[in-house]
Design a protein around this motif. Structure first.
Motif, PDB file in Angstrom:
ATOM      1  N   CYS A 170       0.809  -1.051   0.234  1.00 47.82           N
ATOM      2  CA  CYS A 170      -0.201   0.044   0.006  1.00 47.82           C
ATOM      3  C   CYS A 170       0.977   1.361   0.028  1.00 47.82           C
ATOM      4  CB  CYS A 170      -0.933   0.325   1.104  1.00 47.82           C
ATOM      5  SG  CYS A 170      -2.368  -1.205   1.233  1.00 47.82           S
ATOM      6  N   LEU A 171       2.174   1.040   0.563  1.00 50.52           N
ATOM      7  CA  LEU A 171       2.750   2.277   0.846  1.00 50.52           C
ATOM      8  C   LEU A 171       3.741   2.673  -0.661  1.00 50.52           C
ATOM      9  CD1 LEU A 171       4.139   2.092   4.394  1.00 50.52           C
ATOM     10  CD2 LEU A 171       2.530   3.832   3.369  1.00 50.52           C
ATOM     11  N   LEU A 172       3.682   1.422  -1.223  1.00 49.75           N
ATOM     12  CA  LEU A 172       4.550   1.805  -2.495  1.00 49.75           C
ATOM     13  C   LEU A 172       3.719   2.034  -3.957  1.00 49.75           C
ATOM     14  CD1 LEU A 172       7.235  -1.280  -2.118  1.00 49.75           C
ATOM     15  CD2 LEU A 172       7.603   1.087  -2.209  1.00 49.75           C
ATOM     16  N   ILE A 173       2.218   1.796  -3.733  1.00 50.44           N
ATOM     17  CA  ILE A 173       1.666   1.959  -4.901  1.00 50.44           C
ATOM     18  C   ILE A 173       1.157   3.412  -4.801  1.00 50.44           C
ATOM     19  CG2 ILE A 173      -0.344   1.382  -6.201  1.00 50.44           C
ATOM     20  CD1 ILE A 173      -0.036  -1.580  -4.924  1.00 50.44           C
ATOM     21  N   PRO A 174       1.582   4.170  -5.948  1.00 49.59           N
ATOM     22  CA  PRO A 174       1.138   5.644  -6.172  1.00 49.59           C
ATOM     23  C   PRO A 174      -0.235   5.904  -5.689  1.00 49.59           C
ATOM     24  CG  PRO A 174       2.425   5.068  -7.771  1.00 49.59           C
ATOM     25  CD  PRO A 174       2.227   3.947  -7.124  1.00 49.59           C
ATOM     26  N   PRO A 175      -1.328   5.163  -6.203  1.00 53.23           N
ATOM     27  CA  PRO A 175      -2.726   5.709  -5.931  1.00 53.23           C
ATOM     28  C   PRO A 175      -2.734   5.711  -4.272  1.00 53.23           C
ATOM     29  CG  PRO A 175      -2.664   4.354  -7.816  1.00 53.23           C
ATOM     30  CD  PRO A 175      -1.136   4.126  -7.423  1.00 53.23           C
ATOM     31  N   SER A 176      -2.498   4.372  -3.747  1.00 54.78           N
ATOM     32  CA  SER A 176      -2.656   4.216  -2.218  1.00 54.78           C
ATOM     33  C   SER A 176      -1.990   5.175  -1.306  1.00 54.78           C
ATOM     34  CB  SER A 176      -2.488   2.699  -1.810  1.00 54.78           C
ATOM     35  OG  SER A 176      -1.286   2.282  -2.208  1.00 54.78           O
ATOM     36  N   ARG A 177      -0.499   5.557  -1.937  1.00 55.63           N
ATOM     37  CA  ARG A 177       0.022   6.469  -1.322  1.00 55.63           C
ATOM     38  C   ARG A 177      -0.555   7.873  -1.267  1.00 55.63           C
ATOM     39  NH1 ARG A 177       5.087   4.995  -4.099  1.00 55.63           N
ATOM     40  NH2 ARG A 177       4.820   7.037  -5.419  1.00 55.63           N
ATOM     41  N   ALA A 178      -1.165   8.207  -2.388  1.00 54.82           N
ATOM     42  CA  ALA A 178      -1.882   9.563  -2.390  1.00 54.82           C
ATOM     43  C   ALA A 178      -3.076   9.505  -1.182  1.00 54.82           C
ATOM     44  CB  ALA A 178      -2.428   9.849  -3.654  1.00 54.82           C
ATOM     45  N   LEU A 179      -3.690   8.613  -1.143  1.00 54.54           N
ATOM     46  CA  LEU A 179      -4.634   8.469  -0.139  1.00 54.54           C
ATOM     47  C   LEU A 179      -3.975   8.558   1.089  1.00 54.54           C
ATOM     48  CD1 LEU A 179      -7.032   5.615  -1.678  1.00 54.54           C
ATOM     49  CD2 LEU A 179      -7.583   8.025  -1.462  1.00 54.54           C
ATOM     50  N   ILE A 180      -3.336   7.537   1.348  1.00 57.04           N
ATOM     51  CA  ILE A 180      -2.361   7.688   2.842  1.00 57.04           C
ATOM     52  C   ILE A 180      -1.959   9.200   3.186  1.00 57.04           C
ATOM     53  CG2 ILE A 180      -0.336   6.939   4.023  1.00 57.04           C
ATOM     54  CD1 ILE A 180      -0.944   4.265   2.499  1.00 57.04           C
ATOM     55  N   ARG A 181      -1.007   9.787   2.099  1.00 59.02           N
ATOM     56  CA  ARG A 181      -0.771  11.276   2.226  1.00 59.02           C
ATOM     57  C   ARG A 181      -1.987  12.054   2.568  1.00 59.02           C
ATOM     58  NH1 ARG A 181       0.020  12.901  -2.402  1.00 59.02           N
ATOM     59  NH2 ARG A 181       1.442  11.582  -3.129  1.00 59.02           N
ATOM     60  N   ARG A 182      -3.215  12.113   1.777  1.00 58.70           N
ATOM     61  CA  ARG A 182      -4.205  12.835   2.233  1.00 58.70           C
ATOM     62  C   ARG A 182      -4.648  12.726   3.587  1.00 58.70           C
ATOM     63  NH1 ARG A 182      -7.595  11.717  -2.200  1.00 58.70           N
ATOM     64  NH2 ARG A 182      -5.985  12.581  -3.445  1.00 58.70           N
ATOM     65  N   ALA A 183      -4.923  11.545   3.902  1.00 58.40           N
ATOM     66  CA  ALA A 183      -5.347  11.050   5.300  1.00 58.40           C
ATOM     67  C   ALA A 183      -4.211  11.527   6.430  1.00 58.40           C
ATOM     68  CB  ALA A 183      -5.584   9.708   5.324  1.00 58.40           C
ATOM     69  N   VAL A 184      -3.070  11.396   6.026  1.00 66.76           N
ATOM     70  CA  VAL A 184      -1.908  11.814   7.061  1.00 66.76           C
ATOM     71  C   VAL A 184      -2.048  13.161   7.107  1.00 66.76           C
ATOM     72  CG1 VAL A 184       0.454  12.067   7.560  1.00 66.76           C
ATOM     73  CG2 VAL A 184      -0.625   9.792   7.136  1.00 66.76           C
ATOM     74  N   THR A 185      -2.193  14.107   6.278  1.00 67.90           N
ATOM     75  CA  THR A 185      -2.172  15.581   6.135  1.00 67.90           C
ATOM     76  C   THR A 185      -3.399  16.136   7.049  1.00 67.90           C
ATOM     77  OG1 THR A 185      -1.158  15.547   3.987  1.00 67.90           O
ATOM     78  CG2 THR A 185      -2.248  17.819   4.638  1.00 67.90           C
ATOM     79  N   VAL A 186      -4.750  15.319   6.784  1.00 70.72           N
ATOM     80  CA  VAL A 186      -5.538  15.859   7.612  1.00 70.72           C
ATOM     81  C   VAL A 186      -5.613  15.614   8.902  1.00 70.72           C
ATOM     82  CG1 VAL A 186      -8.248  15.173   7.826  1.00 70.72           C
ATOM     83  CG2 VAL A 186      -7.589  15.644   5.495  1.00 70.72           C
ATOM     84  N   VAL A 187      -5.085  14.475   9.234  1.00 69.81           N
ATOM     85  CA  VAL A 187      -5.061  14.208  10.750  1.00 69.81           C
ATOM     86  C   VAL A 187      -3.875  15.030  11.484  1.00 69.81           C
ATOM     87  CG1 VAL A 187      -3.931  12.483  12.417  1.00 69.81           C
ATOM     88  CG2 VAL A 187      -5.495  11.728  10.833  1.00 69.81           C
ATOM     89  N   ALA A 188      -2.953  15.295  10.671  1.00 69.07           N
ATOM     90  CA  ALA A 188      -1.861  16.257  11.064  1.00 69.07           C
ATOM     91  C   ALA A 188      -2.334  17.742  11.224  1.00 69.07           C
ATOM     92  CB  ALA A 188      -0.581  16.305  10.213  1.00 69.07           C
ATOM     93  N   LEU A 189      -3.052  18.220  10.500  1.00 71.95           N
ATOM     94  CA  LEU A 189      -3.566  19.549  10.527  1.00 71.95           C
ATOM     95  C   LEU A 189      -4.672  19.516  11.612  1.00 71.95           C
ATOM     96  CD1 LEU A 189      -4.329  20.443   6.641  1.00 71.95           C
ATOM     97  CD2 LEU A 189      -2.398  21.429   8.201  1.00 71.95           C
ATOM     98  N   ARG A 190      -5.407  18.754  11.898  1.00 71.78           N
ATOM     99  CA  ARG A 190      -6.338  18.590  13.068  1.00 71.78           C
ATOM    100  C   ARG A 190      -5.454  18.536  14.245  1.00 71.78           C
ATOM    101  NH1 ARG A 190     -10.586  14.438  10.970  1.00 71.78           N
ATOM    102  NH2 ARG A 190     -11.738  15.492   9.435  1.00 71.78           N
ATOM    103  N   ARG A 191      -4.670  17.689  14.436  1.00 70.36           N
ATOM    104  CA  ARG A 191      -3.596  17.470  15.524  1.00 70.36           C
ATOM    105  C   ARG A 191      -3.299  18.802  15.848  1.00 70.36           C
ATOM    106  NH1 ARG A 191      -1.695  12.095  17.704  1.00 70.36           N
ATOM    107  NH2 ARG A 191      -0.739  12.829  19.584  1.00 70.36           N
ATOM    108  N   PHE A 192      -2.272  19.650  14.923  1.00 63.50           N
ATOM    109  CA  PHE A 192      -1.582  20.449  15.131  1.00 63.50           C
ATOM    110  C   PHE A 192      -2.099  21.782  15.214  1.00 63.50           C
ATOM    111  CE2 PHE A 192       1.690  17.532  13.578  1.00 63.50           C
ATOM    112  CZ  PHE A 192       2.392  17.171  14.700  1.00 63.50           C
ATOM    113  N   SER A 193      -3.510  22.030  14.724  1.00 65.21           N
ATOM    114  CA  SER A 193      -4.224  23.286  15.020  1.00 65.21           C
ATOM    115  C   SER A 193      -4.527  23.565  16.322  1.00 65.21           C
ATOM    116  CB  SER A 193      -5.391  23.165  13.828  1.00 65.21           C
ATOM    117  OG  SER A 193      -6.345  22.491  14.053  1.00 65.21           O
TER     118      SER A 193
END
Length: 177
Positions: free
Chosen positions: A97-120
Motif C-alpha cells: 500500500c505504501l509503494l503503490i502511487p494511488p494508495s500513497r496519495a490516499l495515505i498522504r491525504r489522510a495523514v495531512t488531514v490528521v496532522a492539520l487537526r492535531r497541530f491546529s
C-alpha cells in the motif's frame, strides 16, 4: 509506549499466526517460496518507486518549490520497501500500500488531514503562500510585493567585520563598540 508494544510484540505474533495458518493450508514449502518471492518483489518495487520519488524530488527543487509532497512520498517508499522485505503477509500488504502511487496519495491525504487537526489545536491555521497569508481578512499590510521577486528571496544588508586579534582572542573578530 502502547504503540511500541503493538509494533514490536503484537505485530510479530500476528504475523507468525498468519504464516502458520497459511502454512497449514498450502504447506511449508509454498509459504517459504511465497515469502521469498514477495521479498524480491518488494526489493524491485522499492528500487523502481524510490528512483521515481527521487526524480520528482529533484524536479520540484529545479522548479524552485518546496518538495514537501515528494519528501513524504520518499519516506513512504522507504517504509513500504522495509515492510515488504520483512517476512510476513500483513506487513507485505501494508508495504505494498505504501509503494503503490494511488494508495500513497490516499495515505498522504489522510495523514495531512490528521496532522492539520492535531497541530491546529482549535486555533486558526494560517497557510503562507508567496509571501501572503491565505484567508486573511482586511487589507494587506506592508509594501506591495514586487512581481519579479520570488517568495523565497530575502533582502538584507551585510558589512564586513575585520578579523584582527583583539580582546576577544586570537583570530576572533573585533566587534565595534
Amino acid at each position: 509506549m502502547l504503540l511500541l508494544v503493538i509494533l514490536f510484540i503484537v505485530v510479530p505474533l500476528v504475523e507468525l499466526y498468519v504464516i502458520i495458518q497459511v502454512g497449514q493450508a498450502i504447506g511449508a514449502g509454498p509459504v517459504i517460496a511465497l515469502l521469498l518471492l514477495d521479498a524480491v518483489l518488494g526489493a524491485v518495487l522499492l528500487r523502481h518507486q524510490g528512483r521515481a520519488a527521487w526524480r520528482r524530488f529533484n524536479a520540484a527543487l529545479n522548479e524552485g518549490r518546496v518538495p514537501h509532497r515528494e519528501t513524504f512520498d520518499g519516506v513512504m517508499v522507504i517504509f513500504g520497501g522495509a515492510l515488504l522485505l520483512t517476512p510476513g503477509f500483513i506487513t507485505d500488504v501494508l508495504g505494498l500500500c505504501l509503494l503503490i502511487p494511488p494508495s500513497r496519495a490516499l495515505i498522504r491525504r489522510a495523514v495531512t488531514v490528521v496532522a492539520l487537526r492535531r497541530f491546529s489545536m482549535g486555533q486558526r491555521v494560517v497557510f503562507w503562500t508567496a509571501g501572503r497569508a491565505a484567508g486573511r481578512r482586511g487589507p494587506r499590510r506592508g509594501p506591495a510585493p514586487d512581481p519579479g521577486r520570488r517568495s523565497y528571496d530575502v533582502e538584507g544588508t551585510a558589512r564586513e567585520v575585520p578579523e584582527e586579534p583583539g580582546p576577544n582572542g586570537p583570530g576572533r573578530p573585533t566587534l565595534p563598540s
